[in-house]
Structure formats: structure tokens, C-alpha cells
Write an enzyme that holds these catalytic residues in place. Structure first.
Site, PDB file in Angstrom:
ATOM      1  N   CYS A  16       0.953  -1.216  -0.085  1.00 24.43           N
ATOM      2  CA  CYS A  16      -0.047   0.049   0.113  1.00 24.43           C
ATOM      3  C   CYS A  16       0.765   1.356  -0.031  1.00 24.43           C
ATOM      4  O   CYS A  16       1.431   1.530  -1.057  1.00 24.43           O
ATOM      5  CB  CYS A  16      -1.043  -0.072   1.211  1.00 24.43           C
ATOM      6  SG  CYS A  16      -2.450   1.231   0.814  1.00 24.43           S
ATOM      7  N   HIS A  38      -3.367  -5.400   1.069  1.00 23.42           N
ATOM      8  CA  HIS A  38      -2.747  -5.857   2.491  1.00 23.42           C
ATOM      9  C   HIS A  38      -2.907  -7.341   2.787  1.00 23.42           C
ATOM     10  O   HIS A  38      -3.819  -7.540   3.482  1.00 23.42           O
ATOM     11  CB  HIS A  38      -3.879  -4.995   3.357  1.00 23.42           C
ATOM     12  CG  HIS A  38      -3.336  -3.589   3.351  1.00 23.42           C
ATOM     13  ND1 HIS A  38      -2.240  -2.775   4.155  1.00 23.42           N
ATOM     14  CD2 HIS A  38      -4.112  -2.571   2.714  1.00 23.42           C
ATOM     15  CE1 HIS A  38      -2.506  -1.556   3.868  1.00 23.42           C
ATOM     16  NE2 HIS A  38      -3.351  -1.465   3.065  1.00 23.42           N
ATOM     17  N   GLU A  91      -1.004  -8.795   4.614  1.00 21.69           N
ATOM     18  CA  GLU A  91      -0.864  -8.837   6.263  1.00 21.69           C
ATOM     19  C   GLU A  91      -2.097  -8.624   7.207  1.00 21.69           C
ATOM     20  O   GLU A  91      -2.238  -9.068   8.567  1.00 21.69           O
ATOM     21  CB  GLU A  91       0.073  -7.950   6.956  1.00 21.69           C
ATOM     22  CG  GLU A  91      -0.385  -6.385   7.323  1.00 21.69           C
ATOM     23  CD  GLU A  91      -0.620  -5.389   5.995  1.00 21.69           C
ATOM     24  OE1 GLU A  91      -0.685  -6.227   4.792  1.00 21.69           O
ATOM     25  OE2 GLU A  91      -0.963  -4.301   6.035  1.00 21.69           O
TER      26      GLU A  91
END
Lengths: 245, 96
Positions: free
Chosen positions: A87, A195, A197
Site C-alpha cells: 500500500c 494488504h 498482512e
């Protein structure tokens, strides 16, 4: 030995703890790395996390690329070290000339916070080398400037060199050629808007992010096989001549 | 030794032709609704006013161009224009 991952923290980063948690859950070790340091010695891989580095003032990533740590990040990348920009981290890598192109405001001028389908389209990167092409994943996105763009010659270079690692199944932001993530010519620097994660725990939704991050950690453990090389590639693609800008 | 003078500089940054400009497009659509007819295009950008220490105008132009190219604009998606104005007189500068 599990890989040791450095997660760079700029003033305004806000996904660094998610990244650290994800790496640890998946068996790696992770430490935060303040942007003011000038060395990344001792790390097997680096993550530039999401957020609003330096407040996103001027343009996302425009000021972060002058952070002291970035010279060390560039050298690390040049030596073949795995570098993952998520990002805002992707935006920083583009501004720094470590990846070609730029991220502009989303088509439709809306901030997007949703979960989207993405498809792995190249196994030639640290993030996807353990994921078969064609694999579809559901990963959250959370951005205003995620609309990837580059000049036509850069785009054909990325296509020819198999460097578009992730594409949106349904383009949410106007990104050229549905690009969600790209890699450097050597495959060791990857930037993506989604994302991974944030998609590692079933309690919070899809867990497909772990598929990508496992590949990243695997690639970080066996760095010996990494192909070193200057990353941005695609002549004329970097802002004003690449990392030296 | 040539002493540095202070040059006012205007750096205008705009999106390259072909790069979508949703801000400009929104303003363009809003104008007729507000009764402003006859505006054919609107492109939005940014403007920066700097005061640059330089020996002469060419020096100021070169310094500001370097700043614009490396920081103020991203040449992948933006263009920039640098305008240097006459240096303020030393008297005016010291009296302020």
C-alpha cells in the site's frame, strides 16, 4: 533459522504492527526499524508497511523516499534482498524509483476500504514464487491513491518481463491493466496495494494473505538463490532516472 | 565574491496530458451548475512559492528546477513550470 524481517516505520506509518504480527504468526521473526536509521544490516528481508508516511504530504511517498533509511533500502534491494512494499509502501517504492510507474488517485475519487479478488499472474517474484499462477485470493484494500499508471513502454516492459504479479479480478480503482502489484526486474522488490498482512486470521475474514506472505518468508530464508540486480528496470520508467533522482 | 540575492520563484505543477484529473473534471462539471458558462476545460494542479538564495536569475532558475524535478513534481505523472521573478532589493529585504 527463521528469516528476520525488518518492518520500516516512517512517521505516519500505521500498518507496521500488523506486518510484524503476520510475520511472527507465520514463523518468521520481525522487528520494527525506525526510518531514521542508516543501515539494515542483520535483516533477511524488509517490509515497507501501509499508512501515511510523512502525512502523505505533497504526494504519497514523495517525502518518505528522502528518509535516511531509504538509501540502505535501495542498496539492500540492489544486492537482491527481498523488499516488500504494501500500500503506502508500494507508493514509497515507486517514488524512490525502486519500482517503475506511479500511483494516482482512484478512478471515481473515492477512498476504497473493502475486500477484493486478486489473481496471481506471475511466479517471478518473492511474493508469488510459491503460489501457482492463476491462483485467486481475497485480500483487503484500503487506499485513495491506488490507481497504478505508467507510460506505454513501461507497461509493455512489465508485461513482457512477466512482472505484473497480481491483477484485480474486478478493477476497483482504474489501475492500468488491472494491476494490483508489480515486481522489479530481478523479482526481489515487490509493491502491491492490497494488504496481505490483514488477511491472516479467520477471526477477521479471509486468510489468503498468508499464502503470499509464506512465499515472501520462504524467499527470505533462502536468499542465496535470489538473483541480484538493479531493480526498477524498464528503461525510462523511473521518475527522472531512477534511484539517483 | 558575488553575494546571494533572494529570488521569488513560482513552481506550478500539473498533471501530464492523458493522466486523469478527477478534481479538474469535477470543477468543470460544477461550473455550469453555478451559472458560469463558457469554460471549456479545467485542469487542477498545485502551486509552490519559494524564496531562493541565488547569485542571479539563471542560478535561481536552475536551483528551483532541480527542486521541482526531484521533489515537487513526480515526472511520471506530472509536469512543472518554473518562473523566477526579479530579486527583492537588499534594502527592502533588510527593512522587513
Amino acid at each position: 533459522m527463521p528469516p528476520r524481517v525488518g518492518v520500516v516505520v516512517f512517521p505516519g506509518s500505521n500498518c507496521e504492527h500488523d506486518a510484524v504480527l503476520a510475520v511472527r504468526r507465520l514463523g518468521g521473526t520481525a522487528d520494527l526499524l525506525w526510518h531514521g536509521v542508516t543501515t539494515v544490516a542483520g535483516f533477511d528481508a524488509l517490509v515497507l508497511p501501509g499508512g501515511f508516511a510523512h502525512g502523505d504530504y505533497l504526494r504519497p511517498g514523495a517525502l518518505a523516499r528522502f528518509s535516511p533509511v531509504m538509501e540502505a533500502v535501495a542498496s539492500f534491494a540492489e544486492e537482491g534482498g527481498p523488499v516488500l512494499g504494501i500500500c503506502n509502501g508500494f507508493q514509497v517504492l515507486c517514488e524512490a524509483g525502486l519500482l517503475p510507474g506511479a500511483l494516482q488517485k482512484n478512478r471515481g475519487l473515492r477512498f476504497l476500504c473493502t475486500t477484493v479478488g486478486v489473481r496471481v499472474d506471475s511466479e517471478a517474484s518473492i511474493l508469488t514464487k510459491a503460489v501457482p499462477s492463476g491462483t485467486r485470493l481475497r485480500i483487503p484494500i484500503n487506499h485513495f491513491e491506488g490507481n497504478y499508471t505508467c507510460d506505454p513502454s513501461t507497461l509493455s516492459c512489465l508485461q513482457d518481463e512477466n512482472r505484473i504479479v497480481l491483477r484485480y479480478v474486478e478493477n476497483p480503482n482504474g489501475s492500468i491493466d488491472d494491476i494490483a502489484g508489480i515486481c522489479s526486474s530481478a523479482g526481489n522488490v515487490v509493491g502491491l496495494m492490497p494488504h496481505p498482512e490483514r488477511a491472516i486470521d479467520a477471526l477477521l475474514g479471509p486468510t489468503d494473505g498468508s499464502v503470499l506472505l509464506r512465499s515472501f518468508l520462504g524467499a527470505s530464508s533462502d536468499r542465496g538463490s535470489a538473483r541480484p540486480g538493479v531493480s526498477s528496470g524498464c528503461a525510462g520508467s523511473s521518475p527522472a532516472g531512477g534511484p539517483g533522482r | 565574491m558575488i553575494s546571494a540575492r533572494q529570488f521569488p520563484v513560482l513552481v506550478e505543477v500539473g498533471l501530464r496530458p492523458g493522466i486523469a484529473d478527477p478534481q479538474g473534471a469535477t470543477i468543470e462539471r460544477a461550473l455550469p451548475a453555478l451559472g458560469f458558462d463558457g469554460v471549456r476545460t479545467v485542469r487542477a494542479g498545485k502551486a509552490f512559492r519559494l524564496t531562493v538564495d541565488a547569485t542571479d536569475r539563471d542560478d535561481a532558475q536552475a536551483r528551483a528546477t532541480d527542486i521541482a524535478d526531484r521533489l515537487l513534481a513526480n515526472p511520471v505523472i506530472e509536469t512543472y513550470e518554473v518562473t523566477v521573478f526579479e530579486a527583492e532589493s537588499p534594502n527592502a529585504a533588510s527593512s522587513s
